[in-house]
Write a protein that holds these residues in place. Structure first.
Motif: not given
Length: 205
Positions: A3-5, A140-144
């Protein structure tokens, strides 16, 4: 830790968005629109409209690409990039013509002109979409979360442009009240710079 990242990534996106608002073509276009005699004091409002148009098209493109795997046609950002040059020339020429016709009386902008910043923002957003998505940290990210990143980036662009618009309104008001003899020459300089930048933009596009 994750979450911090992710918060760090969003913070970076917000900062990049604020800096992106100050790209030369954005600043010159908004300066040309705000320097018109019939737009005195309206630059902050124009900046809001421009920012919504710019961010709106990016978020729509992000939704299409990240959630539905529908990429923006490759020719569209390239065509929009060239059209930015046309917009700069048109904005500078329109400003020059308005200054030449001006008789010292400021009038409110027409409803059509008030809508122009939103449409111009959409063109700028389309032109810059390829660069924005190229820098998107998809790994680093999901689509949403990717869509959320683009939304945060677009919010940064809006914040930056609103700050610029508010500042330009303040400067123009100060010049109009404290250094009125410089008012028209400075607006004329903006028109010349916009036309020059637009011509250079078209050559390099």
């Amino acid at each position: 830790m994750m979450a911090l990242g992710f918060l760090s990534v969003l913070s970076a996106g917000l900062l990049m968005g604020i800096l992106h608002a100050f790209d030369p073509d954005h600043v010159m276009t908004m300066s040309s629109l705000g320097a018109r005699p019939d737009a005195r004091g309206a630059t902050a409002r124009y900046a809001l409209s421009w920012g919504v148009g710019h961010g709106g098209i990016l978020v729509i493109a992000a939704l299409a690409l990240l959630l539905f795997d529908v990429p923006m046609p490759e020719t569209l950002p390239k065509g929009a990039e060239r059209f930015v040059g046309v917009i700069l020339i048109a904005a500078g020429g329109s400003l020059a013509l308005a200054l030449w016709r001006s008789r010292g009386g400021d009038q409110p902008p027409s409803s059509l002109r008030s809508k122009a910043p939103f449409l111009i923002g959409m063109v700028h957003g389309t032109a810059g979409s390829a660069a924005v998505f190229a820098l998107l940290p998809i790994g680093l990210l999901s689509p949403l979360l990717g869509v959320l990143y683009v939304l945060v980036f677009s919010s940064g662009v809006l914040i930056g442009m609103m700050g610029f618009g508010h500042g330009l309104d303040r400067v123009q008001t100060l010049i109009a009240t404290q250094a009125r003899t410089l008012d028209k020459p400075l607006r004329g300089s903006v028109a010349v710079l916009a036309i020059g930048m637009g011509s250079y933009w078209l050559v390099g596009a």
